[in-house]
Motif scaffolding. Structure first.
Motif, PDB file in Angstrom:
ATOM      1  N   MET A   1       1.096  -1.302  -0.298  1.00  0.00           N
ATOM      2  CA  MET A   1      -0.121   0.054   0.133  1.00  0.00           C
ATOM      3  C   MET A   1       1.150   1.345   0.094  1.00  0.00           C
ATOM      4  N   THR A   2       0.409   1.990  -1.191  1.00  0.00           N
ATOM      5  CA  THR A   2       0.979   3.755  -0.748  1.00  0.00           C
ATOM      6  C   THR A   2       0.948   3.814   0.032  1.00  0.00           C
ATOM      7  N   ASN A   3       1.363   5.436   0.881  1.00  0.00           N
ATOM      8  CA  ASN A   3       1.256   6.202   1.780  1.00  0.00           C
ATOM      9  C   ASN A   3       0.643   7.258   1.261  1.00  0.00           C
ATOM     10  N   ILE A   4       0.278   7.043  -0.094  1.00  0.00           N
ATOM     11  CA  ILE A   4      -0.545   9.064  -0.581  1.00  0.00           C
ATOM     12  C   ILE A   4      -1.524   9.395   0.609  1.00  0.00           C
ATOM     13  N   ARG A   5      -2.030  10.349   0.347  1.00  0.00           N
ATOM     14  CA  ARG A   5      -2.726  11.110   0.857  1.00  0.00           C
ATOM     15  C   ARG A   5      -3.651  11.823   0.384  1.00  0.00           C
ATOM     16  N   TYR A   6      -3.291  12.573  -1.295  1.00  0.00           N
ATOM     17  CA  TYR A   6      -4.355  13.037  -1.464  1.00  0.00           C
ATOM     18  C   TYR A   6      -3.863  12.876  -3.742  1.00  0.00           C
ATOM     19  N   SER A   7      -4.759  12.920  -4.594  1.00  0.00           N
ATOM     20  CA  SER A   7      -4.044  12.057  -5.752  1.00  0.00           C
ATOM     21  C   SER A   7      -4.825  13.668  -6.233  1.00  0.00           C
ATOM     22  N   ILE A   8      -4.302  14.015  -7.506  1.00  0.00           N
ATOM     23  CA  ILE A   8      -5.170  15.759  -7.990  1.00  0.00           C
ATOM     24  C   ILE A   8      -5.411  14.318  -9.097  1.00  0.00           C
ATOM     25  N   VAL A   9      -6.220  15.051 -10.213  1.00  0.00           N
ATOM     26  CA  VAL A   9      -5.850  14.013 -10.952  1.00  0.00           C
ATOM     27  C   VAL A   9      -6.679  14.863 -11.801  1.00  0.00           C
ATOM     28  N   ALA A  10      -5.502  15.332 -12.985  1.00  0.00           N
ATOM     29  CA  ALA A  10      -5.807  16.457 -14.559  1.00  0.00           C
ATOM     30  C   ALA A  10      -6.117  16.190 -15.701  1.00  0.00           C
TER      31      ALA A  10
ATOM     32  N   MET B   1     -13.678  13.746  -4.048  1.00  0.00           N
ATOM     33  CA  MET B   1     -14.006  12.569  -3.713  1.00  0.00           C
ATOM     34  C   MET B   1     -13.326  10.934  -3.150  1.00  0.00           C
ATOM     35  N   ASP B   2     -14.037  10.948  -2.097  1.00  0.00           N
ATOM     36  CA  ASP B   2     -13.040   9.830  -0.748  1.00  0.00           C
ATOM     37  C   ASP B   2     -12.992   8.215  -1.756  1.00  0.00           C
ATOM     38  N   ARG B   3     -11.854   7.685  -1.616  1.00  0.00           N
ATOM     39  CA  ARG B   3     -11.457   6.306  -1.292  1.00  0.00           C
ATOM     40  C   ARG B   3     -12.379   5.509  -2.012  1.00  0.00           C
ATOM     41  N   GLN B   4     -13.461   5.385  -0.444  1.00  0.00           N
ATOM     42  CA  GLN B   4     -15.001   4.814  -1.139  1.00  0.00           C
ATOM     43  C   GLN B   4     -15.527   4.711  -2.240  1.00  0.00           C
ATOM     44  N   VAL B   5     -16.023   5.985  -2.075  1.00  0.00           N
ATOM     45  CA  VAL B   5     -17.069   5.853  -3.089  1.00  0.00           C
ATOM     46  C   VAL B   5     -15.866   5.828  -4.621  1.00  0.00           C
ATOM     47  N   ILE B   6     -14.665   5.947  -5.221  1.00  0.00           N
ATOM     48  CA  ILE B   6     -13.722   5.767  -5.683  1.00  0.00           C
ATOM     49  C   ILE B   6     -14.070   4.654  -6.090  1.00  0.00           C
ATOM     50  N   ASP B   7     -13.982   3.580  -5.290  1.00  0.00           N
ATOM     51  CA  ASP B   7     -13.564   1.802  -5.248  1.00  0.00           C
ATOM     52  C   ASP B   7     -15.542   1.937  -5.900  1.00  0.00           C
TER      53      ASP B   7
ATOM     54  N   GLY C   1      -7.875   9.135 -14.662  1.00  0.00           N
ATOM     55  CA  GLY C   1      -7.201   9.471 -13.572  1.00  0.00           C
ATOM     56  C   GLY C   1      -8.336   7.952 -12.315  1.00  0.00           C
ATOM     57  N   MET C   2      -8.928   8.510 -12.199  1.00  0.00           N
ATOM     58  CA  MET C   2      -9.808   7.900 -10.869  1.00  0.00           C
ATOM     59  C   MET C   2      -9.322   6.219 -11.144  1.00  0.00           C
ATOM     60  N   ASP C   3      -9.107   5.623 -11.970  1.00  0.00           N
ATOM     61  CA  ASP C   3      -8.456   3.924 -11.969  1.00  0.00           C
ATOM     62  C   ASP C   3      -7.255   3.767 -11.281  1.00  0.00           C
ATOM     63  N   TYR C   4      -6.422   4.604 -11.920  1.00  0.00           N
ATOM     64  CA  TYR C   4      -4.533   4.547 -10.918  1.00  0.00           C
ATOM     65  C   TYR C   4      -4.290   5.517 -10.114  1.00  0.00           C
ATOM     66  N   ALA C   5      -5.293   6.833 -10.009  1.00  0.00           N
ATOM     67  CA  ALA C   5      -4.990   7.270  -8.866  1.00  0.00           C
ATOM     68  C   ALA C   5      -4.997   6.469  -6.887  1.00  0.00           C
ATOM     69  N   GLN C   6      -4.294   6.652  -6.590  1.00  0.00           N
ATOM     70  CA  GLN C   6      -3.783   5.734  -5.013  1.00  0.00           C
ATOM     71  C   GLN C   6      -4.263   6.296  -3.888  1.00  0.00           C
TER      72      GLN C   6
ATOM     73  N   GLU D   1       0.427  13.224  -4.951  1.00  0.00           N
ATOM     74  CA  GLU D   1       1.096  12.936  -6.113  1.00  0.00           C
ATOM     75  C   GLU D   1      -0.144  13.593  -7.334  1.00  0.00           C
ATOM     76  N   LEU D   2       0.873  13.114  -8.142  1.00  0.00           N
ATOM     77  CA  LEU D   2      -0.062  14.851  -8.648  1.00  0.00           C
ATOM     78  C   LEU D   2      -0.104  13.880 -10.322  1.00  0.00           C
ATOM     79  N   VAL D   3      -2.016  13.613 -10.923  1.00  0.00           N
ATOM     80  CA  VAL D   3      -1.817  12.601 -11.525  1.00  0.00           C
ATOM     81  C   VAL D   3      -2.646  13.199 -13.463  1.00  0.00           C
ATOM     82  N   LEU D   4      -1.418  13.571 -14.459  1.00  0.00           N
ATOM     83  CA  LEU D   4      -1.771  13.789 -15.679  1.00  0.00           C
ATOM     84  C   LEU D   4      -2.452  12.472 -16.312  1.00  0.00           C
ATOM     85  N   ILE D   5      -3.058  13.038 -17.251  1.00  0.00           N
ATOM     86  CA  ILE D   5      -3.640  12.160 -18.316  1.00  0.00           C
ATOM     87  C   ILE D   5      -3.808  13.063 -19.631  1.00  0.00           C
TER      88      ILE D   5
END
Ligand code: UDP
Ligand code: MG
Length: 322
Positions: free
Chosen positions: A1-10, A162-168, A82-87, A38-42
């Motif tokens: 598990m990564t310890n990333i707290r926030y993923s910004i998806v753009a 969105m919370d991890r629960q929502v993303i999942d 982005g939502m699929d990959y964000a950690q 992390e910043l997730v760019l697509i």
């Protein structure tokens, strides 16, 4: 598990003029949280230097991760990837053109820490957009609100946390014609909004011309409402009632020896009118049918050329074949 707290998806489509500024502003804001992000760019099949700039940013800052699409798949699918990959534990969707001010993210995080699972940003004002865009957007949001079954908050875009629960949960919704804000409302959980003023684009031009906006609107409507399909039934009843009245009127007129309603013109107009209604209804059925066909084919939603910086590729839930 990564310890990333926030993923910004753009999602980025031809955003070479914005990427450096986006990274600078995000870094400035996110470093204030003192938590890993992390910043997730697509790269959604851009035709400019967007991809090279992503490579550059990643080389300079390991917190920048990117997904390179094999071609342009459209904004909603870029966001999906982005939502699929964000950690992260909380995921924030933001436009790459800085129309959504990154500073608002801190306010969203505050709400998230209070226990909300979805925090959407409500546009209280939009700057630097044509009256036509403002008008159509307003109309669109109100129409969607009225005719769809889920309560999609007015004047909200995809800028949201969105919370991890929502993303999942949303990861299991693999529909092809996506309307992400509708999908987040559909999921439920505790949701709230924060207000902001939508800014002008930092650089570049909008890639949402009228054609794409119409497609977007029809995806939103067909994805969340059966009303257009029911339209045929309503129209059928209305026309039947009208023709019943018409028949009565004709009978009465004839009894009194009136010569009205003779001749072909009346017949022709009525036939054309009914033909028009029938074609419209067929067209509506076609819209839904085409979308059903797309779903049955069950192709992957997007094709990734390269994903850089992520610890693992996400596992996708198996799509059920019909
Ligand atoms: N975008 C994308 N793929 C597309 C079109 C747009 O990823 O095919 C991205 C774009 O880079 C931007 C966001 O979606 O980050 C919103 O697009 P845009 O600013 O053109 O739309 P507008 O803000 O005018 O509605
Ligand atoms: Mg924009």
């Amino acid at each position: 598990m990564t310890n990333i707290r926030y993923s910004i998806v753009a999602p980025c489509y031809n955003e070479e003029g914005n990427l450096h500024e986006l990274h600078r502003r995000i870094t400035e804001v996110m470093d204030r949280t003192n938590e890993p992000w992390e910043l997730v760019l697509i790269n959604d099949g851009s035709r400019d230097r967007t991809r090279e700039l992503m490579q550059e940013l990643h080389a300079r800052d390991q917190r920048v991760h990117y997904i390179d699409f094999a071609r342009n798949f459209g904004h909603q699918l870029a966001v999906t990837a982005g939502m699929d990959y964000a950690q992260g534990e909380a995921i924030i969707l933001i436009d790459a053109d800085l129309q959504d001010p990154p500073e608002l993210i801190l306010e969203m995080i505050q709400k998230w820490k209070e226990g909300y699972k979805v925090v959407y940003a409500i546009r209280s004002e939009r700057k630097g957009e044509t009256w036509f865009k403002l008008f159509t957007a307003k109309l669109f949001y109100r129409l969607i609100y009225r005719i769809t079954d889920v309560n999609i908050p007015l004047d909200t875009g995809d800028f949201r946390l969105m919370d991890r629960q929502v993303i999942d949960t949303m990861k299991q919704m693999r529909e092809r014609h996506r309307f992400i804000r509708g999908m987040t409302s559909w999921v439920g959980f505790a949701q709230t909004g924060v207000y902001y003023v939508r800014q002008e684009r930092f650089a570049g031009e909008t890639s949402y011309p009228l054609r794409k906006m119409l497609k977007f609107a029809s995806d939103a409507i067909t994805g969340f409402s059966y009303l257009p399909l029911q339209l045929a039934t309503y129209l059928g009843f209305i026309v039947a009632a009208l023709s019943g009245l018409g028949m009565l009127a004709v009978i009465i007129a004839r009894l009194y020896g009136n010569q009205a309603f003779f001749g072909q013109a009346t017949t022709l107009v009525m036939v054309l009118f009914l033909g028009g209604i029938q074609l419209i209804c067929l067209g509506i059925i076609g819209e839904y049918l085409g979308r059903i066909y797309d779903e049955v084919k069950a192709r992957p939603l997007y094709v990734v050329n390269q994903a850089v910086g992520f610890e693992k590729t996400p596992e996708m839930p198996e799509k059920v074949r019909v």
